[in-house]
Design an enzyme around this catalytic site. Sequence first.
Site, PDB file in Angstrom:
ATOM      1  CB  CYS B  50      -0.822   0.016   1.107  1.00 47.90           C
ATOM      2  SG  CYS B  50      -1.732   1.550   1.464  1.00 47.90           S
ATOM      3  CB  CYS B  53       0.956   1.284   4.575  1.00 50.86           C
ATOM      4  SG  CYS B  53      -0.448   0.344   5.034  1.00 50.86           S
ATOM      5  CG  HIS B 112      -3.979  -1.123   4.593  1.00 51.22           C
ATOM      6  ND1 HIS B 112      -3.757  -0.280   3.843  1.00 51.22           N
ATOM      7  CD2 HIS B 112      -4.469  -2.334   4.079  1.00 51.22           C
ATOM      8  CE1 HIS B 112      -4.339  -0.810   2.527  1.00 51.22           C
ATOM      9  NE2 HIS B 112      -4.781  -2.186   3.014  1.00 51.22           N
ATOM     10  CG  ASN B 152     -13.860  10.215  -3.947  1.00 51.36           C
ATOM     11  OD1 ASN B 152     -14.957  10.901  -3.660  1.00 51.36           O
ATOM     12  ND2 ASN B 152     -12.836  10.678  -4.763  1.00 51.36           N
ATOM     13  CB  SER B 160      -7.770   3.819  -6.689  1.00 48.89           C
ATOM     14  OG  SER B 160      -7.074   4.986  -6.355  1.00 48.89           O
ATOM     15  CG  HIS B 163      -4.111   3.756   4.130  1.00 48.22           C
ATOM     16  ND1 HIS B 163      -3.142   2.745   4.637  1.00 48.22           N
ATOM     17  CD2 HIS B 163      -4.081   4.518   5.221  1.00 48.22           C
ATOM     18  CE1 HIS B 163      -2.661   3.318   5.814  1.00 48.22           C
ATOM     19  NE2 HIS B 163      -3.240   4.555   5.997  1.00 48.22           N
ATOM     20  CG  HIS B 165      -7.012   8.166   1.074  1.00 47.66           C
ATOM     21  ND1 HIS B 165      -7.425   6.710   0.844  1.00 47.66           N
ATOM     22  CD2 HIS B 165      -6.904   8.711   0.041  1.00 47.66           C
ATOM     23  CE1 HIS B 165      -7.501   6.673  -0.368  1.00 47.66           C
ATOM     24  NE2 HIS B 165      -7.388   7.895  -1.015  1.00 47.66           N
ATOM     25  CD  GLN B 167      -8.067  12.703  -3.456  1.00 51.85           C
ATOM     26  OE1 GLN B 167      -7.572  13.596  -4.180  1.00 51.85           O
ATOM     27  NE2 GLN B 167      -8.830  11.678  -3.982  1.00 51.85           N
TER      28      GLN B 167
HETATM   29  O1  LIG Z   1      -7.963  11.169  -6.892  1.00 59.00           O
HETATM   30  P1  LIG Z   1      -8.348   9.860  -7.009  1.00 59.00           P
HETATM   31  O2  LIG Z   1      -8.773   9.150  -5.728  1.00 59.00           O
HETATM   32  O3  LIG Z   1      -7.108   8.793  -7.575  1.00 59.00           O
HETATM   33  O4  LIG Z   1      -9.530   9.574  -7.879  1.00 59.00           O
HETATM   34  C1  LIG Z   1     -10.801   9.835  -7.425  1.00 59.00           C
HETATM   35  O5  LIG Z   1     -11.215  11.267  -7.072  1.00 59.00           O
HETATM   36  C2  LIG Z   1     -11.057  12.253  -7.940  1.00 59.00           C
HETATM   37  C3  LIG Z   1     -11.367  13.454  -7.221  1.00 59.00           C
HETATM   38  O6  LIG Z   1     -13.061  13.251  -6.905  1.00 59.00           O
HETATM   39  C4  LIG Z   1     -11.704  11.875  -9.242  1.00 59.00           C
HETATM   40  O7  LIG Z   1     -11.557  12.858 -10.117  1.00 59.00           O
HETATM   41  C5  LIG Z   1     -11.555  10.572  -9.960  1.00 59.00           C
HETATM   42  O8  LIG Z   1     -12.369  10.284 -10.883  1.00 59.00           O
HETATM   43  C6  LIG Z   1     -11.701   9.393  -8.433  1.00 59.00           C
HETATM   44  O9  LIG Z   1     -11.202   8.092  -9.359  1.00 59.00           O
END
Ligand SMILES: O=P(O)(O)O[C@H]1O[C@H](CO)[C@@H](O)[C@H](O)[C@H]1O
Lengths: 347, 347
Positions: B50, B53, B112, B152, B160, B163, B165, B167
Amino acid sequence: MFDSKEHSHRRLNVLTGEWVQVSPHRSKRPWQGQVEKLEQERRPEHDPNCYLCAGNERIGGERNPDYKDTFVFTNDFAALQGDIPSGGESTGLLQSKSERGLCKVICFSPRHDLTIPEMDVDGIEKVVELWVEQCKEIGAIDYINHIQIFENKGSVMGCSNPHPHGQIWAQESIPVEPMKKQFQQEKYRLDHKTDLLEDYIQQELAAKERVLFENEHMVVLIPYWAVWPFEAMILPKRRMAQIIEMTAEERRAFAEAYQHLTIKYDNLFETSFPYSAGIHQAPYDNREHPEWHWHMSFYPPLLRSATVKKFMVGYEMFANPQRDITAEFAAQRLRDLPAVHYAQSGN
Amino acid sequence: MFDSKEHSHRRLNVLTGEWVQVSPHRSKRPWQGQVEKLEQERRPEHDPNCYLCAGNERIGGERNPDYKDTFVFTNDFAALQGDIPSGGESTGLLQSKSERGLCKVICFSPRHDLTIPEMDVDGIEKVVELWVEQCKEIGAIDYINHIQIFENKGSVMGCSNPHPHGQIWAQESIPVEPMKKQFQQEKYRLDHKTDLLEDYIQQELAAKERVLFENEHMVVLIPYWAVWPFEAMILPKRRMAQIIEMTAEERRAFAEAYQHLTIKYDNLFETSFPYSAGIHQAPYDNREHPEWHWHMSFYPPLLRSATVKKFMVGYEMFANPQRDITAEFAAQRLRDLPAVHYAQSGN
Ligand SMILES: O=P(O)(O)O[C@H]1O[C@H](CO)[C@@H](O)[C@H](O)[C@H]1O
Ligand SMILES: O=P(O)(O)O[C@H]1O[C@H](CO)[C@@H](O)[C@H](O)[C@H]1O
């Protein structure tokens, strides 16, 4: 020097007045997330368990006729209802209002195994003709003001039955999306004394780089402000407020454009390309709408392959639509593909 | 008589000025469409593969420190770039502008195998504190005006890496969504001389039916105009334009509310409940924003079970957001659940 192929930027959607965030450099990002299931199984021409196939019984107990081209019926689980009492709530910040409407399902063909790009132009023309008839009929209902024609294609777009079909939801109020476009088109007409989309088409035909297809009456292009990776639009060259204004020749030209675009889509990843498609047109409210220029848009989710889609999630939901490739790149990729469906090309 | 539990209606989102279509009767519809994969595997506390991690190497070649609670770094595939030349296009209807910004990733915990609802309040408080610090630091950058904090959660929301997290994407312009809210809050303040969300909270606390949780400083509720089936909001009771204004006590109260809501979510279908969550707050533009009342929203896609989600597709994309259950029903279901996480309840 600023380079739109490399640097993050925003583009204005002149139809909605909203901006889209473009991050062209981001397409290099590796993908470790969700992959979609491929829908590659060959379907039978008629499926005895499909509630949309000719002659079969639907969930409500009704039986479909033995239809030969298209078939329309009222949705057995309609989200909008026509026979409800009017009412609502209006206490301080809690505001609601009853909403009357209707929902119909349109089968594009009795053939369970086809999709629009696999149908011939005659068959697609029948679909267009049914839309026009339905708009005339539904538009004449007194309480209806907006008619939304759309198709959800593919299970990734929430489609629960692969039988080729679309929907019509019609209602009293003008929904949020067409309202934005009405406002912008009206404003442009007042400011410029010309038609927004006619002017836009001129600009795109001159620039060429986002145009995918053109015949005498229709243009297919990737809009400058596209949000979805391979988003596209079909536009009639002359301004018409509603699809019911098309001549027979224009309906034919539209069917050709529709077929061309969807074949390109299927050829992109050699898969049945999922999308939601919809038509925006003037309200059916018995008023003139000289500001409206109807058009059809396609919002396909796939980004990199038949199994990796673009997620419109956190940033996109809370801040701004965002895309990872440019409209010009998407147009180039689609233009470079053959115009014959991969499954029918005999290779 | 009109009955909001039975009849299709629209509700006004007073924060955006947009309407949502509610179709309460529609939840009876059978579902034959796509089902999501369950993510039930037990993860290890530390995964050597990961890139989030502690101690592991990231894609760009950098190595994560041996962090003990939270950890923040600049996204290796940032959608927004800080060091780009300014420029753009402005020819007729083609309008674009370079957009500067930055993207950061925030690890919520070195563990994790955890998610927010499985963390203790102390751990969640550390996340809140990091958000506050980051807003102070990023907000001080000259060209930054908007800071978007979001998470997300779950692969169905495009995440993806499991873990825990979130943004932060920060940028020059005010994006579409917060702009709508700024406009409506400003208008309300001019019209009423009071604060939109303070007034709204009063109404909801009196009505009770949409309130999920309350402590001295925070309220958790399903907004009257919720779009997603179990959409919810966390709001501070007093007006604050930005999260950096919270006292230590308020940060603690926020962490408690955050934990409470996400535990309810996990308990609903006894699964790790996916969502996108985000915070809307006033621009970091060195101006006073007496109209802004910051809040955090949660948009979870699941509708009927751990594997059947609500699709926002054709009608929702082209016309109007649409939901199949009422906000009151969703609130009742969440209220009825235990407040202890199902995996930790010892049954
Ligand atoms: O930034 P990540 O987690 O790779 O990507 C994810 O969040 C982003 C922000 O909402 C989006 O634009 C991506 O389509 C989504 O897969
Ligand atoms: O009507 P269908 O095909 O059953 O349902 C599909 O399309 C509808 C209209 O876009 C959406 O509300 C549903 O979420 C989706 O699953």
